[in-house]
Design a protein around this motif. Structure first.
Motif, PDB file in Angstrom:
ATOM      1  N   TYR A 420       0.759  -1.248   0.012  1.00  0.00           N
ATOM      2  CA  TYR A 420      -0.232   0.020   0.012  1.00  0.00           C
ATOM      3  C   TYR A 420       0.894   1.285  -0.071  1.00  0.00           C
ATOM      4  O   TYR A 420       1.753   1.456   0.608  1.00  0.00           O
ATOM      5  CB  TYR A 420      -0.866  -0.023   1.155  1.00  0.00           C
ATOM      6  CG  TYR A 420      -1.820   1.262   1.501  1.00  0.00           C
ATOM      7  CD1 TYR A 420      -3.130   1.206   0.606  1.00  0.00           C
ATOM      8  CD2 TYR A 420      -1.454   2.242   2.306  1.00  0.00           C
ATOM      9  CE1 TYR A 420      -4.004   2.158   0.396  1.00  0.00           C
ATOM     10  CE2 TYR A 420      -2.577   3.148   2.300  1.00  0.00           C
ATOM     11  CZ  TYR A 420      -3.848   3.349   1.352  1.00  0.00           C
ATOM     12  OH  TYR A 420      -4.459   4.371   1.697  1.00  0.00           O
ATOM     13  N   LYS A 421       0.429   2.273  -0.936  1.00  0.00           N
ATOM     14  CA  LYS A 421       1.308   3.333  -0.971  1.00  0.00           C
ATOM     15  C   LYS A 421       0.841   4.440   0.144  1.00  0.00           C
ATOM     16  O   LYS A 421      -0.206   4.600   0.305  1.00  0.00           O
ATOM     17  CB  LYS A 421       1.075   3.973  -2.335  1.00  0.00           C
ATOM     18  CG  LYS A 421       1.939   5.228  -2.598  1.00  0.00           C
ATOM     19  CD  LYS A 421       3.536   4.983  -2.753  1.00  0.00           C
ATOM     20  CE  LYS A 421       4.201   6.160  -3.337  1.00  0.00           C
ATOM     21  NZ  LYS A 421       5.772   5.907  -3.277  1.00  0.00           N
ATOM     22  N   LEU A 422       1.912   4.833   0.976  1.00  0.00           N
ATOM     23  CA  LEU A 422       1.675   5.674   2.095  1.00  0.00           C
ATOM     24  C   LEU A 422       2.518   6.845   1.725  1.00  0.00           C
ATOM     25  O   LEU A 422       3.538   6.904   1.308  1.00  0.00           O
ATOM     26  CB  LEU A 422       2.009   5.156   3.214  1.00  0.00           C
ATOM     27  CG  LEU A 422       1.072   4.196   4.035  1.00  0.00           C
ATOM     28  CD1 LEU A 422       1.679   3.721   5.390  1.00  0.00           C
ATOM     29  CD2 LEU A 422      -0.108   4.985   4.659  1.00  0.00           C
ATOM     30  N   ARG A 423       1.773   8.061   2.390  1.00  0.00           N
ATOM     31  CA  ARG A 423       2.758   9.214   2.319  1.00  0.00           C
ATOM     32  C   ARG A 423       3.677   9.262   3.686  1.00  0.00           C
ATOM     33  O   ARG A 423       4.762   9.602   3.515  1.00  0.00           O
ATOM     34  CB  ARG A 423       1.579  10.614   2.865  1.00  0.00           C
ATOM     35  CG  ARG A 423       2.656  11.869   2.620  1.00  0.00           C
ATOM     36  CD  ARG A 423       1.277  12.794   2.538  1.00  0.00           C
ATOM     37  NE  ARG A 423       0.648  13.195   3.956  1.00  0.00           N
ATOM     38  CZ  ARG A 423      -0.249  13.722   4.079  1.00  0.00           C
ATOM     39  NH1 ARG A 423      -0.694  14.298   2.992  1.00  0.00           N
ATOM     40  NH2 ARG A 423      -1.095  13.540   5.126  1.00  0.00           N
ATOM     41  N   GLU A 424       3.291   8.401   4.903  1.00  0.00           N
ATOM     42  CA  GLU A 424       4.128   8.512   5.867  1.00  0.00           C
ATOM     43  C   GLU A 424       3.835   7.468   6.780  1.00  0.00           C
ATOM     44  O   GLU A 424       2.990   7.109   7.077  1.00  0.00           O
ATOM     45  CB  GLU A 424       4.050   9.805   6.802  1.00  0.00           C
ATOM     46  CG  GLU A 424       5.047   9.945   7.825  1.00  0.00           C
ATOM     47  CD  GLU A 424       4.974  11.155   8.688  1.00  0.00           C
ATOM     48  OE1 GLU A 424       6.003  11.677   9.411  1.00  0.00           O
ATOM     49  OE2 GLU A 424       4.329  12.199   8.226  1.00  0.00           O
ATOM     50  N   LEU A 425       4.668   6.801   7.264  1.00  0.00           N
ATOM     51  CA  LEU A 425       4.840   5.647   8.159  1.00  0.00           C
ATOM     52  C   LEU A 425       5.400   6.117   9.522  1.00  0.00           C
ATOM     53  O   LEU A 425       6.602   6.563   9.456  1.00  0.00           O
ATOM     54  CB  LEU A 425       5.382   4.362   7.736  1.00  0.00           C
ATOM     55  CG  LEU A 425       5.571   3.354   8.651  1.00  0.00           C
ATOM     56  CD1 LEU A 425       4.012   2.857   9.062  1.00  0.00           C
ATOM     57  CD2 LEU A 425       6.230   2.061   7.979  1.00  0.00           C
ATOM     58  N   LYS A 426       4.452   6.262  10.553  1.00  0.00           N
ATOM     59  CA  LYS A 426       5.281   6.511  11.856  1.00  0.00           C
ATOM     60  C   LYS A 426       5.206   5.505  12.784  1.00  0.00           C
ATOM     61  O   LYS A 426       4.047   4.700  12.958  1.00  0.00           O
ATOM     62  CB  LYS A 426       4.263   7.590  12.557  1.00  0.00           C
ATOM     63  CG  LYS A 426       4.050   8.870  11.710  1.00  0.00           C
ATOM     64  CD  LYS A 426       2.963   9.712  12.090  1.00  0.00           C
ATOM     65  CE  LYS A 426       2.597  11.056  11.342  1.00  0.00           C
ATOM     66  NZ  LYS A 426       1.602  11.789  11.842  1.00  0.00           N
ATOM     67  N   LEU A 427       6.362   5.256  13.333  1.00  0.00           N
ATOM     68  CA  LEU A 427       6.791   4.243  14.281  1.00  0.00           C
ATOM     69  C   LEU A 427       6.834   4.826  15.887  1.00  0.00           C
ATOM     70  O   LEU A 427       7.898   5.784  16.089  1.00  0.00           O
ATOM     71  CB  LEU A 427       7.858   3.599  14.081  1.00  0.00           C
ATOM     72  CG  LEU A 427       7.858   2.623  12.855  1.00  0.00           C
ATOM     73  CD1 LEU A 427       9.212   1.963  12.536  1.00  0.00           C
ATOM     74  CD2 LEU A 427       6.687   1.594  12.757  1.00  0.00           C
ATOM     75  N   HIS A 428       5.905   4.527  16.778  1.00  0.00           N
ATOM     76  CA  HIS A 428       5.857   5.382  18.051  1.00  0.00           C
ATOM     77  C   HIS A 428       6.142   3.901  19.209  1.00  0.00           C
ATOM     78  O   HIS A 428       5.374   3.039  19.026  1.00  0.00           O
ATOM     79  CB  HIS A 428       4.712   6.087  18.562  1.00  0.00           C
ATOM     80  CG  HIS A 428       4.943   7.338  17.713  1.00  0.00           C
ATOM     81  ND1 HIS A 428       3.934   8.426  17.862  1.00  0.00           N
ATOM     82  CD2 HIS A 428       5.552   7.654  16.597  1.00  0.00           C
ATOM     83  CE1 HIS A 428       4.178   9.535  17.183  1.00  0.00           C
ATOM     84  NE2 HIS A 428       5.076   9.020  16.594  1.00  0.00           N
TER      85      HIS A 428
END
Length: 513
Positions: A420-428
């Motif tokens: 899936y094409k994402l603008r941003e992946l955030k890992l918290h």
């Protein structure tokens, strides 16, 4: 020559920060905790003067050593010194006409002897243009009544009263009031009606499981057994339209039903509506979203009775659906939606009708362990919804070899299509001290099998090694399935401090595939 060097040395050692305007020094001191501010004010007379005139006053016992050492067993002398400190401080602000923008006041009791003093303190705060006032009185026997002068505070925009009653007064000049927190057994019903009618900007924040048994709201009616529909015709026709624009209702998980019907005619001016941990039903949400014609923000958080909701609104701009444990399906028709936050299980079916391309839609998923099944469900959820711009993964598991329960061949055989094409992946989140490169690489490869982000941002504790390991892996060793990364560019590295005092590291990476 030595004199010239000495002059240069002195010019180079000038304290430029102390030369800043006073309002900037006030702002710096207001964001520090008491201990840190105490260290700062000894730097110079300028800092000490700024501290003595800071417009934010915090009179809470937790900042006094005697109260911290014995929070439930303090003597009368300690209380008397605390009261004297408050009185002396506010007298100084009154005499020198220092502005007071915020004041927090907590007292263990207000008896007949102390009441005139508290009335005086509130009068000083009002005269010195108070904007935010929070009062907490920990006295179950003597109920302190707020003085009439408070309702002449034209500058007041935030009022929270716990243990202090709002009696009815003819005076009502709270023209700037935007936020009112109602606490049980402290609100006069007639006074509440006046506030609602006279303060069009006010946001009512109510704990329904306590307050609604003590007061009556003009747009809510209790029905027998909670079975009556919210579209009660009698109620719709008998109630007028109110200027209220914001309404927040907070419950708790012990309440198992919603025995009230809500009147959309009385709430036609509502722009913000929030239900938090309230057992409200699907049909009420559908009716409110459709009937509130100027509603711009809707928050449904922890509403465990919701199972299948239909939200239809031509005015809605912000929507949050979070932590609704039983929600299986949500259909959203909101053509003006600009911001959508969804925190739910990947098994939930979401449909967004007439969504605009520039809608900032973020999906948040939490995981305590990583498996093939979880990744496949996550990828399928993203592909089926097909409107999320960013994905936030909150990981709370130990990243070692025993927790990574999938292999590359298992994911390849899952057959759920392209990432899936994402603008941003955030890992918290946080990781174990025993973190290894191999386990972290497996975790990243699993996520990149699921989605392809343009930007990867990592937020962890500053002492954590996970951010540095991720950066090292991506720059040196990453071979992400069939399409390895072409380039990794570090956009920024920051070390912000959270309100709790903890510091984190924020790394933002731009990925080229």
């Amino acid at each position: 020559m030595s004199g010239e060097n000495e002059a240069k040395r002195q010019r180079g050692s000038v304290d430029r920060i102390s030369e800043l305007p006073e309002f900037i020094l006030h702002h710096i001191l207001s964001i520090l905790d008491t201990k840190e501010a105490g260290r700062v004010i000894v730097l110079s007379k300028r800092w000490h003067y700024a501290w003595s005139s800071i417009p934010v006053l915090d009179f809470r016992p937790l900042y006094l050593k005697e109260f911290r050492d014995r929070p439930y067993d303090y003597d009368d002398d300690t209380v008397e010194r605390f009261v004297g400190f408050i009185d002396k401080t506010l007298e100084r602000y009154f005499m020198r006409k220092y502005r007071i923008t915020k004041m927090y006041l907590e007292l263990c009791k207000v008896d007949e002897k102390l009441k005139p003093l508290v009335d005086k303190w509130i009068m000083i705060a009002v005269q010195n243009q108070i904007q935010r006032l929070e009062i907490q009185i920990n006295d179950l026997e003597n109920k302190y009544k707020l003085p009439e002068i408070l309702f002449c505070a034209k500058s007041l925009n935030y009022l929270k009263c716990e243990g202090a009653a709002l009696p009815f007064y003819e005076t009502m000049e709270l023209v700037s009031l935007e936020y009112l927190i109602l606490v049980p057994e402290t609100v006069d019903d007639d006074m509440l009606q006046r506030i609602i009618s006279s303060c069009p900007l006010v946001e009512i924040d109510i704990s329904y499981y306590k307050c609604l048994t003590k007061i009556s709201l003009p747009w809510m009616k209790k029905v027998n057994g909670g079975a009556e529909s919210s579209g009660n015709g009698t109620m719709q026709s008998n109630l007028q339209e109110y200027p209220l624009q914001k309404f927040v209702c907070r419950g708790f998980l012990g309440e198992l039903s919603w025995p009230w019907s809500m009147n959309v005619i009385a709430l036609r001016n509502l722009r913000k509506l929030e239900f938090n941990s309230v057992p409200i039903r699907d049909d009420i949400i559908s009716e409110l979203s459709y009937g509130l014609v100027v509603l711009e923000s809707l928050v449904l958080s922890g509403c465990f009775m919701l199972e299948c909701i239909n939200i239809s609104s031509n005015s809605l701009k912000r929507l949050e659906i979070s932590s609704n444990s039983e929600l299986m399906k949500a259909t959203i028709d909101a053509p003006k939606l600009l911001e959508f936050l969804c925190i739910c299980d990947v098994r939930t079916s979401l449909s967004l009708i007439r969504a605009v391309d520039h809608c900032n839609a973020q999906f948040v998923s939490s995981c305590s362990y990583s498996t093939t099944i979880w990744l496949v469900k996550l990828k399928k959820f993203l592909l089926e919804t097909n409107f999320f711009k960013s994905l936030l993964i909150r990981f709370h598991f130990v990243l070692d070899s025993s927790e990574i329960a999938f292999k590359e061949d298992q994911l390849r055989n899952a057959g759920t299509g392209v990432p899936y094409k994402l603008r941003e992946l955030k890992l918290h989140g946080a990781s174990s001290r025993n973190l290894t490169e191999s386990s972290l690489l497996a975790f990243l490869n699993g996520l990149f099998w699921c989605c392809r982000p343009d930007v990867l941002s990592i937020s962890t504790k500053s002492q954590d090694v996970v951010a540095k390991l991720i950066l090292s892996i991506l720059q040196e060793k990453a071979e992400c399935w069939k399409d390895p990364l072409k380039n990794v560019e570090v956009e920024s590295i920051e070390y912000p401090r959270l309100p709790s005092g903890l510091s984190v590291v924020l790394i933002r990476l731009r990925l080229s595939w």
